[in-house]
Motif scaffolding. Structure first.
Motif, mmCIF file in Angstrom:
data_model
loop_
_atom_site.group_PDB
_atom_site.id
_atom_site.type_symbol
_atom_site.label_atom_id
_atom_site.label_comp_id
_atom_site.label_asym_id
_atom_site.label_seq_id
_atom_site.Cartn_x
_atom_site.Cartn_y
_atom_site.Cartn_z
ATOM 1 N N LYS A 22 40.455 22.402 -6.102
ATOM 2 C CA LYS A 22 41.199 21.598 -5.650
ATOM 3 C C LYS A 22 42.407 22.196 -4.858
ATOM 4 C CE LYS A 22 44.007 17.647 -6.822
ATOM 5 N NZ LYS A 22 43.989 17.238 -5.625
ATOM 6 N N LEU A 23 42.927 23.397 -5.457
ATOM 7 C CA LEU A 23 44.014 23.858 -4.876
ATOM 8 C C LEU A 23 43.502 24.685 -3.440
ATOM 9 C CD1 LEU A 23 46.918 25.011 -4.996
ATOM 10 C CD2 LEU A 23 46.016 27.090 -6.392
ATOM 11 N N ALA A 24 42.149 25.260 -3.429
ATOM 12 C CA ALA A 24 41.594 25.851 -2.186
ATOM 13 C C ALA A 24 41.613 24.809 -1.125
ATOM 14 C CB ALA A 24 40.439 26.243 -2.341
ATOM 15 N N ASP A 25 41.516 23.423 -1.586
ATOM 16 C CA ASP A 25 41.459 22.290 -0.518
ATOM 17 C C ASP A 25 42.764 21.945 0.091
ATOM 18 O OD1 ASP A 25 38.581 22.166 -0.589
ATOM 19 O OD2 ASP A 25 38.461 20.243 -2.068
ATOM 20 N N GLU A 26 43.751 22.074 -0.973
ATOM 21 C CA GLU A 26 45.057 22.004 -0.507
ATOM 22 C C GLU A 26 45.580 22.709 0.263
ATOM 23 O OE1 GLU A 26 47.596 21.142 -4.000
ATOM 24 O OE2 GLU A 26 46.199 19.603 -4.737
ATOM 25 N N PHE A 27 45.386 24.049 0.166
ATOM 26 C CA PHE A 27 45.628 25.139 1.062
ATOM 27 C C PHE A 27 45.069 24.889 2.330
ATOM 28 C CE2 PHE A 27 45.939 28.446 -2.539
ATOM 29 C CZ PHE A 27 47.439 28.166 -2.445
ATOM 30 N N SER A 28 43.675 24.631 2.459
ATOM 31 C CA SER A 28 42.971 24.252 3.836
ATOM 32 C C SER A 28 43.506 22.979 4.345
ATOM 33 C CB SER A 28 41.697 24.110 3.253
ATOM 34 O OG SER A 28 40.718 23.800 4.660
ATOM 35 N N VAL A 29 43.869 21.880 3.869
ATOM 36 C CA VAL A 29 44.580 20.916 4.289
ATOM 37 C C VAL A 29 45.740 21.208 4.947
ATOM 38 C CG1 VAL A 29 45.477 18.513 3.831
ATOM 39 C CG2 VAL A 29 43.254 19.042 3.089
ATOM 40 N N ALA A 30 46.728 21.961 4.233
ATOM 41 C CA ALA A 30 47.912 22.521 4.552
ATOM 42 C C ALA A 30 47.973 23.105 6.019
ATOM 43 C CB ALA A 30 48.486 23.397 3.712
ATOM 44 N N ARG A 31 46.738 24.109 6.278
ATOM 45 C CA ARG A 31 46.628 24.767 7.365
ATOM 46 C C ARG A 31 45.745 23.897 8.458
ATOM 47 N NH1 ARG A 31 44.716 31.102 7.854
ATOM 48 N NH2 ARG A 31 45.122 31.193 10.172
ATOM 49 N N TRP A 32 44.694 23.494 8.030
ATOM 50 C CA TRP A 32 43.992 22.762 9.407
ATOM 51 C C TRP A 32 43.774 21.260 9.310
ATOM 52 C CZ3 TRP A 32 41.207 27.239 7.078
ATOM 53 C CH2 TRP A 32 41.439 28.323 7.996
ATOM 54 N N GLY A 33 44.297 20.503 8.057
ATOM 55 C CA GLY A 33 44.406 19.188 8.169
ATOM 56 C C GLY A 33 42.867 18.702 7.354
ATOM 57 N N LYS A 34 42.256 19.532 7.033
ATOM 58 C CA LYS A 34 40.892 19.285 6.358
ATOM 59 C C LYS A 34 40.338 20.316 5.487
ATOM 60 C CE LYS A 34 38.190 20.979 10.053
ATOM 61 N NZ LYS A 34 37.011 20.684 10.862
ATOM 62 N N PRO A 35 39.723 19.736 4.472
ATOM 63 C CA PRO A 35 39.118 20.832 3.312
ATOM 64 C C PRO A 35 38.100 21.749 3.667
ATOM 65 C CG PRO A 35 38.547 18.519 2.711
ATOM 66 C CD PRO A 35 39.548 18.433 4.010
ATOM 67 N N GLY A 36 38.024 22.774 3.359
ATOM 68 C CA GLY A 36 36.925 23.649 3.905
ATOM 69 C C GLY A 36 37.007 24.970 3.680
ATOM 70 N N PHE A 37 37.861 25.795 4.051
ATOM 71 C CA PHE A 37 38.083 27.179 3.656
ATOM 72 C C PHE A 37 39.733 27.105 3.558
ATOM 73 C CE2 PHE A 37 39.510 31.458 4.532
ATOM 74 C CZ PHE A 37 38.474 32.234 3.984
ATOM 75 N N PRO A 38 40.042 27.979 2.653
ATOM 76 C CA PRO A 38 39.410 29.017 1.703
ATOM 77 C C PRO A 38 38.737 28.201 0.667
ATOM 78 C CG PRO A 38 41.822 28.748 1.015
ATOM 79 C CD PRO A 38 41.470 27.977 2.041
ATOM 80 N N ASP A 39 37.932 28.838 -0.126
ATOM 81 C CA ASP A 39 36.905 28.364 -1.395
ATOM 82 C C ASP A 39 37.474 28.848 -2.506
ATOM 83 O OD1 ASP A 39 36.337 30.939 -1.387
ATOM 84 O OD2 ASP A 39 34.017 30.573 -1.085
ATOM 85 N N ARG A 40 37.043 28.282 -3.647
ATOM 86 C CA ARG A 40 37.418 28.706 -5.069
ATOM 87 C C ARG A 40 37.432 30.133 -5.180
ATOM 88 N NH1 ARG A 40 35.886 30.431 -9.449
ATOM 89 N NH2 ARG A 40 33.425 30.584 -8.690
ATOM 90 N N GLN A 41 36.485 30.776 -4.793
ATOM 91 C CA GLN A 41 36.394 32.111 -5.063
ATOM 92 C C GLN A 41 37.715 33.104 -4.251
ATOM 93 O OE1 GLN A 41 33.230 31.483 -3.615
ATOM 94 N NE2 GLN A 41 31.736 31.418 -5.462
ATOM 95 N N GLN A 42 38.021 32.519 -3.145
ATOM 96 C CA GLN A 42 39.318 33.057 -2.412
ATOM 97 C C GLN A 42 40.580 32.778 -3.207
ATOM 98 O OE1 GLN A 42 38.995 34.902 0.314
ATOM 99 N NE2 GLN A 42 41.070 35.264 0.423
ATOM 100 N N VAL A 43 40.659 31.554 -3.726
ATOM 101 C CA VAL A 43 41.842 31.433 -4.626
ATOM 102 C C VAL A 43 41.722 32.261 -5.827
ATOM 103 C CG1 VAL A 43 43.086 29.618 -6.057
ATOM 104 C CG2 VAL A 43 42.115 28.898 -3.855
ATOM 105 N N TYR A 44 40.659 32.592 -6.485
ATOM 106 C CA TYR A 44 40.545 33.470 -7.700
ATOM 107 C C TYR A 44 40.860 34.848 -7.210
ATOM 108 C CZ TYR A 44 38.326 36.516 -10.948
ATOM 109 O OH TYR A 44 38.022 37.646 -11.856
#
Length: 119
Positions: A22-44
């Protein structure tokens, strides 16, 4: 505390608890306006310090500021924001550090303690 540790602490302090996905999706939305990248492993990887990315720093700051606001604990939020601002200065991102410091000041004013604001 490192930036990764702060990301994890903010994520775990959230109620209901926020997953890495969910946090990865929030980062993606903050950057591009839609979920996608980064993924859970990137947050880890960020949380464990295995990888960091300066290009994501403004979006990490934006999302962590929102997480701190949702936590509702002004002292905890102000302390986390100040620590993050210090680290962002060390990385050379002065505009982001100024925004974090201003958010920290706003939280500190809500504590009704002059020492908190001086800190």
């Amino acid at each position: 505390m490192t930036i990764g540790e702060r990301i994890r602490a903010a994520r775990e302090a959230r109620r209901p608890r926020c997953s890495q996905e969910k946090l990865a999706d929030e980062f993606s939305v903050a950057r591009w306006g839609k979920p996608g990248f980064p993924d859970r492993q990137q947050v880890y990887r960020w949380e464990t310090g295995r990888r960091g990315s300066k290009e994501w720093l403004p979006f990490v700051e934006q999302v962590l500021h929102l997480l701190a606001a949702e936590a509702g604990e002004n002292e905890l939020a102000a302390t986390a924001l100040r620590g993050l601002a210090d680290q962002v200065i060390d990385l050379g991102h002065i505009p982001n550090a100024v925004r974090l410091a201003e958010a920290c000041e706003q939280r500190g004013r809500k504590l009704n303690n002059p020492k908190a604001l001086a800190y």
